[in-house]
Scaffold this motif. Structure first.
Motif, PDB file in Angstrom:
ATOM      1  N   HIS A 245       0.841  -1.200   0.000  1.00  0.00           N
ATOM      2  CA  HIS A 245       0.000   0.000   0.000  1.00  0.00           C
ATOM      3  C   HIS A 245       0.874   1.246   0.000  1.00  0.00           C
ATOM      4  O   HIS A 245       0.635   2.191  -0.746  1.00  0.00           O
ATOM      5  N   LEU A 246       1.874   1.237   0.850  1.00  0.00           N
ATOM      6  CA  LEU A 246       2.699   2.424   0.967  1.00  0.00           C
ATOM      7  C   LEU A 246       3.433   2.726  -0.342  1.00  0.00           C
ATOM      8  O   LEU A 246       3.542   3.873  -0.761  1.00  0.00           O
ATOM      9  N   ASP A 247       3.945   1.655  -0.974  1.00  0.00           N
ATOM     10  CA  ASP A 247       4.569   1.815  -2.291  1.00  0.00           C
ATOM     11  C   ASP A 247       3.622   2.517  -3.250  1.00  0.00           C
ATOM     12  O   ASP A 247       4.005   3.423  -3.984  1.00  0.00           O
ATOM     13  N   LEU A 248       2.376   2.068  -3.219  1.00  0.00           N
ATOM     14  CA  LEU A 248       1.418   2.591  -4.188  1.00  0.00           C
ATOM     15  C   LEU A 248       0.972   4.002  -3.822  1.00  0.00           C
ATOM     16  O   LEU A 248       0.736   4.825  -4.695  1.00  0.00           O
ATOM     17  N   TYR A 249       0.895   4.290  -2.520  1.00  0.00           N
ATOM     18  CA  TYR A 249       0.561   5.653  -2.110  1.00  0.00           C
ATOM     19  C   TYR A 249       1.676   6.613  -2.528  1.00  0.00           C
ATOM     20  O   TYR A 249       1.423   7.743  -2.946  1.00  0.00           O
ATOM     21  N   GLU A 250       2.901   6.163  -2.398  1.00  0.00           N
ATOM     22  CA  GLU A 250       4.044   6.988  -2.786  1.00  0.00           C
ATOM     23  C   GLU A 250       3.994   7.274  -4.280  1.00  0.00           C
ATOM     24  O   GLU A 250       4.180   8.398  -4.731  1.00  0.00           O
ATOM     25  N   ARG A 251       3.744   6.204  -5.027  1.00  0.00           N
ATOM     26  CA  ARG A 251       3.687   6.314  -6.466  1.00  0.00           C
ATOM     27  C   ARG A 251       2.518   7.213  -6.881  1.00  0.00           C
ATOM     28  O   ARG A 251       2.645   8.042  -7.789  1.00  0.00           O
ATOM     29  N   ALA A 252       1.385   7.054  -6.209  1.00  0.00           N
ATOM     30  CA  ALA A 252       0.219   7.873  -6.535  1.00  0.00           C
ATOM     31  C   ALA A 252       0.516   9.343  -6.248  1.00  0.00           C
ATOM     32  O   ALA A 252       0.189  10.220  -7.049  1.00  0.00           O
ATOM     33  N   ALA A 253       1.159   9.609  -5.104  1.00  0.00           N
ATOM     34  CA  ALA A 253       1.478  10.996  -4.757  1.00  0.00           C
ATOM     35  C   ALA A 253       2.431  11.591  -5.794  1.00  0.00           C
ATOM     36  O   ALA A 253       2.253  12.736  -6.227  1.00  0.00           O
ATOM     37  N   ASP A 254       3.424  10.818  -6.217  1.00  0.00           N
ATOM     38  CA  ASP A 254       4.340  11.280  -7.266  1.00  0.00           C
ATOM     39  C   ASP A 254       3.574  11.665  -8.519  1.00  0.00           C
ATOM     40  O   ASP A 254       3.777  12.727  -9.101  1.00  0.00           O
ATOM     41  N   HIS A 255       2.709  10.753  -8.905  1.00  0.00           N
ATOM     42  CA  HIS A 255       1.949  10.989 -10.123  1.00  0.00           C
ATOM     43  C   HIS A 255       1.081  12.246  -9.998  1.00  0.00           C
ATOM     44  O   HIS A 255       1.059  13.083 -10.898  1.00  0.00           O
ATOM     45  N   LEU A 256       0.414  12.389  -8.859  1.00  0.00           N
ATOM     46  CA  LEU A 256      -0.504  13.520  -8.678  1.00  0.00           C
ATOM     47  C   LEU A 256       0.249  14.842  -8.655  1.00  0.00           C
ATOM     48  O   LEU A 256      -0.214  15.838  -9.213  1.00  0.00           O
ATOM     49  N   VAL A 257       1.422  14.837  -8.026  1.00  0.00           N
ATOM     50  CA  VAL A 257       2.202  16.078  -7.949  1.00  0.00           C
ATOM     51  C   VAL A 257       2.767  16.429  -9.321  1.00  0.00           C
ATOM     52  O   VAL A 257       2.717  17.587  -9.757  1.00  0.00           O
ATOM     53  N   THR A 258       3.287  15.437 -10.035  1.00  0.00           N
ATOM     54  CA  THR A 258       3.821  15.685 -11.375  1.00  0.00           C
ATOM     55  C   THR A 258       2.733  16.226 -12.291  1.00  0.00           C
ATOM     56  O   THR A 258       2.927  17.203 -13.025  1.00  0.00           O
ATOM     57  N   GLU A 259       1.578  15.598 -12.226  1.00  0.00           N
ATOM     58  CA  GLU A 259       0.455  16.011 -13.054  1.00  0.00           C
ATOM     59  C   GLU A 259       0.046  17.454 -12.749  1.00  0.00           C
ATOM     60  O   GLU A 259      -0.221  18.241 -13.658  1.00  0.00           O
ATOM     61  N   LEU A 260       0.081  17.778 -11.469  1.00  0.00           N
ATOM     62  CA  LEU A 260      -0.288  19.138 -11.062  1.00  0.00           C
ATOM     63  C   LEU A 260       0.754  20.159 -11.544  1.00  0.00           C
ATOM     64  O   LEU A 260       0.402  21.248 -11.995  1.00  0.00           O
ATOM     65  N   SER A 261       2.044  19.787 -11.456  1.00  0.00           N
ATOM     66  CA  SER A 261       3.089  20.721 -11.915  1.00  0.00           C
ATOM     67  C   SER A 261       2.997  20.974 -13.412  1.00  0.00           C
ATOM     68  O   SER A 261       3.408  22.015 -13.903  1.00  0.00           O
ATOM     69  N   ASP A 262       2.476  19.977 -14.146  1.00  0.00           N
ATOM     70  CA  ASP A 262       2.364  20.145 -15.596  1.00  0.00           C
ATOM     71  C   ASP A 262       1.162  20.984 -15.990  1.00  0.00           C
ATOM     72  O   ASP A 262       0.917  21.202 -17.171  1.00  0.00           O
ATOM     73  N   ASP A 263       0.402  21.418 -15.021  1.00  0.00           N
ATOM     74  CA  ASP A 263      -0.827  22.149 -15.309  1.00  0.00           C
ATOM     75  C   ASP A 263      -0.834  23.427 -14.464  1.00  0.00           C
ATOM     76  O   ASP A 263      -1.431  23.469 -13.386  1.00  0.00           O
ATOM     77  N   PRO A 264      -0.154  24.485 -14.936  1.00  0.00           N
ATOM     78  CA  PRO A 264       0.037  25.686 -14.111  1.00  0.00           C
ATOM     79  C   PRO A 264      -1.276  26.291 -13.619  1.00  0.00           C
ATOM     80  O   PRO A 264      -1.347  26.796 -12.493  1.00  0.00           O
ATOM     81  N   GLU A 265      -2.301  26.209 -14.435  1.00  0.00           N
ATOM     82  CA  GLU A 265      -3.569  26.813 -14.051  1.00  0.00           C
ATOM     83  C   GLU A 265      -4.145  26.113 -12.816  1.00  0.00           C
ATOM     84  O   GLU A 265      -4.584  26.751 -11.863  1.00  0.00           O
ATOM     85  N   ARG A 266      -4.129  24.795 -12.878  1.00  0.00           N
ATOM     86  CA  ARG A 266      -4.661  24.029 -11.757  1.00  0.00           C
ATOM     87  C   ARG A 266      -3.766  24.206 -10.526  1.00  0.00           C
ATOM     88  O   ARG A 266      -4.252  24.305  -9.400  1.00  0.00           O
ATOM     89  N   TRP A 267      -2.460  24.232 -10.761  1.00  0.00           N
ATOM     90  CA  TRP A 267      -1.528  24.451  -9.645  1.00  0.00           C
ATOM     91  C   TRP A 267      -1.894  25.717  -8.890  1.00  0.00           C
ATOM     92  O   TRP A 267      -2.005  25.742  -7.658  1.00  0.00           O
ATOM     93  N   ALA A 268      -2.120  26.790  -9.661  1.00  0.00           N
ATOM     94  CA  ALA A 268      -2.426  28.086  -9.039  1.00  0.00           C
ATOM     95  C   ALA A 268      -3.745  28.031  -8.272  1.00  0.00           C
ATOM     96  O   ALA A 268      -3.907  28.679  -7.237  1.00  0.00           O
TER      97      ALA A 268
ATOM     98  N   LEU B 151       2.247  15.597   2.500  1.00  0.00           N
ATOM     99  CA  LEU B 151       0.874  15.730   2.980  1.00  0.00           C
ATOM    100  C   LEU B 151       0.012  14.554   2.517  1.00  0.00           C
ATOM    101  O   LEU B 151      -0.843  14.071   3.246  1.00  0.00           O
ATOM    102  N   LEU B 152       0.263  14.093   1.288  1.00  0.00           N
ATOM    103  CA  LEU B 152      -0.548  13.015   0.724  1.00  0.00           C
ATOM    104  C   LEU B 152      -0.150  11.637   1.239  1.00  0.00           C
ATOM    105  O   LEU B 152      -0.902  10.683   1.139  1.00  0.00           O
ATOM    106  N   LEU B 153       1.056  11.536   1.753  1.00  0.00           N
ATOM    107  CA  LEU B 153       1.521  10.248   2.266  1.00  0.00           C
ATOM    108  C   LEU B 153       1.310  10.150   3.778  1.00  0.00           C
ATOM    109  O   LEU B 153       1.514   9.103   4.383  1.00  0.00           O
ATOM    110  N   SER B 154       0.897  11.245   4.360  1.00  0.00           N
ATOM    111  CA  SER B 154       0.757  11.301   5.812  1.00  0.00           C
ATOM    112  C   SER B 154      -0.387  10.411   6.314  1.00  0.00           C
ATOM    113  O   SER B 154      -1.405  10.253   5.642  1.00  0.00           O
ATOM    114  N   PRO B 155      -0.218   9.849   7.514  1.00  0.00           N
ATOM    115  CA  PRO B 155      -1.335   9.083   8.085  1.00  0.00           C
ATOM    116  C   PRO B 155      -2.576   9.952   8.283  1.00  0.00           C
ATOM    117  O   PRO B 155      -3.694   9.444   8.287  1.00  0.00           O
TER     118      PRO B 155
END
Lengths: 528, 428
Positions: free
Chosen positions: A79-102, A165-169
């Protein structure tokens, strides 16, 4: 229905010392991890993402009909592996979308420290669904400084903060704090906001809920009820329909159904999807039109798209409208849930119908009287005289005293639906013989066919009681315990007084003690 | 080297009660090879058509590896012989635990599984202590067995008596876990990324510790599991799996979609199993070809009916034929995996020689839910501690005894296993 076969309550043992029963107590519960579906809805609301990383998470185990059981929502390294991977994906996706980031991480200042503080103060409480403490603020700032020193740029350092924040309990679990040992305690405003939003929407609280929780007024039963009513009318109630009705009424189980292609060539993916839609629409209609929940079983209309209309034999009117249309059920031998093609399919094995399986489903899911498991070394129907009809073979079964106790209940229920094959098509004959769908209930009342039986089930007082217990189990992530009985009785009464409306049932559950309180897990102090 | 209880616990890194451990245990029967021993448990559901279970019939595909495997007849999983229905769940729960599960939907309890006992002993030096794999996730409801939790049906791996280790079914995901980080990235970038992961994990681990103070007893247990999971990932980062597994071994690019063709899905998983063992990413792989009582349709075997339905053939010859076709397909696939393991050369012998590979099912005769005369293939010699080649017949010997023997051959200091594994199986 008459009892006599119901399984004895399982020796559960939640690993928690039982307190003696008394009115006013609530049964113990444990902290819940977000389920895969809750995770996906939560990151959607928090980050505006449309990706669903939860689909890759391990399946959440199911008990008592639902995958929201607190005891089973645990965390393993995978689970933790996948949460880490999911958080990576979500953050990368957000950085690629400046409007949503803001929009998600607004900060007025370009000065890194000030910007980080703003993000921490505004975003972290949303992510953790509660105000953050000074210690947490300090720790988050330290994490940011460390990241900023390493990355040398603002955005990657904020990305690190977001990952944490996304990986936090506090994000992954719905934490409820233990305030004092012994007895039942009210949950806090923010804990209650999460209980409410995950129950009704399967996701995090919205701004209005946060506002009431921040103001400290959500624990006021009137405020709580006003929110509940607002939320039931909100489109996000789909989260409840997906998770509750999806599991209770076997909509989700249709995902795994397999049909023999030779016997049922018509069963394809569009039909499977249409069947799932039909049950969801039926459920939604009862909810939205504020009908008596018993209409679920006796609704005269059904809801079919073009594919399902073709399957049900609805004549095409030339101009074909592909979407969902309301159909007069009586013309096509349909009346409520138990004659939907989807339910009839979900309760059948791949090659044929199984009256026993259908009967068992009705007893367990609609009447909360699950039959005992069959005795050991019981012969299955296929081993018996293959020349005899299904009805005859089942009758032979019921003559066996080891089987009779349950089959005498299950079989008449299931046999009433023999007019519908394993993909829910109507039929009058089976193996050349006219189907006899009539039967007699254990109480002695006779019915002619499935449509009459379905009315009988709707009228059975066990049905509305069972609905209450299913909703209660789903909402709290645990089955009812002895301590819950007085609360359940009160909910039963409120539900009946409302004329059995979904909205009133949901409100009654939300206003009940078990929903607003939690039992201390420390046995030491013992309540007065 | 003598393992004392104290060293064991220190090595295990967790404080847990291990009542079956004794002090100063006898060591594994052979030492010598520097190549580590590995454990692969290969579970297939719904039993086997035992009337066809012979070298000239179902087992024919295994002929090329006959001197590297032992076919064992007669073993009986007595703890799974429960009085009422739920035999699939009970047999599956006991597959690596040798124990009888508690009949409970929401509070499963069975026992530690052998893969984890082995990992506590050997796996702490590898990036993954245990890597549970399978083909079926089993999302929908309805897969539970007569009052037994779905956890029993979907997992053979139990990291504690109450905690199943979920399996990974996506080949792409296994691949990403094995080659964490981008192997092509420059070393500084990789190091920086690892630094970031460490700081985030450290932060959340501290949070979990702080949180414990404010929780009730049962919640603490749950957050403990979270904390241990964080620690496991931290340990793996420190060891850097990609350094041990530098190349992807010629795998094709993997889609994030799970292949819809079961044979293709299985072939990818087999390749990843070999890769994970070869790279020493893990030494323990519990693998489930399908979930307990799976009703998967094996069109590759030329059948169109669900497997579980077929297993209840009721004596119908056509259905028995179809069931045997599924079994033959399963054995053929398993033989191909043995071939892949045997094709990897090590300093002394092949990868297969350094493995203990256990193939079996939760039942023998699926039609009548029998737990005696289980279908068992034990392949590889675990670095010389197993002596394959001759078939064995051990009527009514405990299934848990075989697990005990395998555990001891792998060097796990155990003297009994499960509910009835009192003595090792003679002749293994």
């Amino acid at each position: 229905m008459v009892l006599g076969c119901a399984a004895s309550p399982e020796p559960e043992g939640l690993g928690i010392e039982r307190q003696p029963e008394s009115v006013g107590r609530v049964a113990p519960s444990v902290v819940r991890r977000l389920s895969r579906r809750e995770y996906d809805r939560t990151v959607h609301d928090l980050l505006g993402t449309t990706s669903a990383p939860g689909q890759d998470f391990p399946a959440d185990d199911v008990a008592h009909g639902f995958d929201t059981m607190a005891q089973l929502l645990t965390v393993s390294p995978i689970h933790l592996d996948l949460y880490e991977r999911a958080a990576d994906h979500l953050v990368t996706e957000l950085s690629d979308d400046p409007e949503r980031w803001a929009a998600v991480l607004p900060c007025a200042s370009v000065e890194p420290d000030a910007c980080a503080s703003e993000v921490i103060d505004r975003f972290a409480p949303r992510a953790w669904r509660r105000p953050i403490t000074d210690d947490e603020r300090t720790a988050l700032r330290a994490l940011f400084h460390e990241a900023f020193a390493r990355e040398g740029a603002l955005r990657p350092a904020l990305g690190t903060l977001l990952r944490a924040l996304l990986l936090s309990p506090h994000f992954l679990f719905r934490i409820e704090q233990e305030h004092a040992a012994g007895g039942a305690q009210p949950v806090s405003n923010h804990e209650l906001a999460s209980r409410l939003s995950y129950f009704l929407w399967g996701t995090m609280p919205d701004d209005a809920l946060f506002a009431s929780a921040d103001a400290g007024v959500l624990v006021d039963p009137e405020v709580l009820e006003a929110h509940a009513r607002r939320m039931i009318d909100d489109p996000r109630i789909e989260g409840w329909i997906e998770d509750f009705a999806g599991q209770w009424l076997s909509i989700r189980a249709l995902d795994d159904v397999f049909r023999d292609v030779v016997r049922y060539p018509q069963f394809d993916e569009p039909l499977r999807a249409a069947m799932q839609e039909e049950i969801a629409w039926l459920f939604r209609a009862v909810l939205e039109e504020s009908l008596d929940v018993r209409e679920l079983l006796r609704m005269p209309r059904t809801f079919a798209n073009a594919r399902l209309r073709q399957h049900l034999g609805v004549p095409s009117s030339g101009e074909e409208e592909p979407g969902i249309q309301e159909i007069d059920g009586a013309r096509f031998h349909r009346r409520g849930l138990l004659t939907t093609a989807g339910w009839l399919t979900a309760t059948s094995p791949p090659f044929r119908t199984s009256p026993t399986q259908r009967g068992k489903w009705i007893l367990s899911q609609l009447l909360c009287q699950p039959p005992q498991p069959p005795p050991p070394d019981v012969s299955s129907m296929d081993e018996e005289d293959p020349g005899a009809s299904v009805r005859d073979r089942l009758e032979a079964h019921r003559r066996d005293p080891a089987c009779a106790g349950c089959h005498v209940l299950m079989d008449p229920l299931g046999l009433a639906f023999e007019n519908y094959d394993a993909v829910g098509s109507f039929r009058r004959t089976l193996d050349g013989e006219t189907i006899d769908a009539s039967g007699v209930l254990p109480e002695g009342r006779a019915f002619a066919d499935a449509l009459e039986l379905t009315d009988e089930i709707a009228e059975d007082p066990a049905f509305v009681r069972c609905v209450v217990r299913q909703v209660f189990t789903f909402s709290l992530g645990r089955p009812p315990e002895g301590e819950d009985e007085p609360h359940l009785d009160a909910i039963d009464r409120a539900f009946a007084a409302s004329g059995y409306r979904w909205s009133e049932l949901l409100v009654a559950v939300i206003r009940s003690g078990p929903f607003r309180q939690r039992q201390s897990q420390e046995s030491g102090a013992g309540a007065p | 080297m003598i393992w004392t209880r104290r060293r064991w616990l220190a090595g295990a890194g967790v404080a847990m009660a291990l009542p079956w451990l004794e002090r100063d245990l006898p060591m594994a029967r052979a030492q010598g090879s520097i190549e580590p021993r590995r454990f692969l448990a290969y579970y297939v559901p719904n039993g086997m058509p035992m009337s066809a279970w012979s070298h000239d019939d179902l087992l024919a595909p295994l002929l090329p590896w006959r001197d590297k495997l032992t076919v064992i007849r007669g073993l009986r999983n007595k703890p799974a012989e429960i009085e009422t229905a739920g035999h699939h769940a009970a047999g599956t729960a006991g597959f690596l635990t040798g124990a009888r599960p508690r009949r409970s939907e929401s509070a499963p309890l069975v026992g530690l599984s052998l893969d984890h006992a082995f990992a506590l002993h050997h796996g702490q030096g590898t990036p993954f202590d245990v890597m549970a794999l399978g083909l079926e996730r089993g999302d929908a409801v309805g897969n539970c067995d007569n009052g037994f939790s779905c956890a029993y049906s979907r997992n053979i791996s139990w990291s504690s008596p109450t905690t199943p280790r979920p399996k990974i079914v996506s080949p792409r995901l296994v691949f990403e876990l094995l080659f964490a980080g981008d192997p092509a990235a420059p070393p500084e970038a990789r190091e920086q990324r690892l630094e970031e992961r460490r700081s985030v994990l450290d932060f959340v681990a501290t949070q979990a510790r702080t949180l414990q103070r404010d929780l009730g007893h049962d919640d603490r247990t749950k957050i403990d599991a979270y904390f241990e999971a964080v620690r496991a990932v931290e340990r793996r980062i420190d060891r850097g799996v990609h350094e041990q597994c530098p190349s992807a071994g010629g795998l094709p690019p993997l889609s994030s979609e799970i292949p819809s063709d079961r044979e293709e899905h299985l072939a990818l998983m087999h390749t990843l199993i070999v890769l994970a063992l070869q790279c020493d990413a893990t030494r323990a792989i519990p693998f489930m070809l399908a979930n307990s009582a799976s009703n998967a349709v094996y069109s590759a075997a030329g059948v169109s009916e669900g497997h579980h339905d077929l297993s209840h053939h009721g004596g119908n010859p056509a259905r028995i034929d179809a069931l045997e076709a599924v079994a033959r397909w399963e054995i053929t696939q398993f033989a191909a995996l043995l071939g892949q393991l045997d094709a990897v050369q090590t300093l002394d012998g092949t990868l297969l020689d350094h493995c203990a590979v256990l193939f079996s099912s939760e039942l023998s005769d699926g039609n009548r839910h029998r737990h005696d005369d289980l279908p068992v293939i034990l392949a590889g010699s675990a670095g010389g501690t197993l002596h394959p080649g001759a078939d064995l017949s051990r009527p009514d010997a405990a299934w848990a005894s075989l697990l005990l023997s395998i555990g001891q051959a792998l060097g796990v200091p155990i003297l009994r296993w499960g509910d009835d594994g009192e003595t090792p199986l003679d002749g293994v």
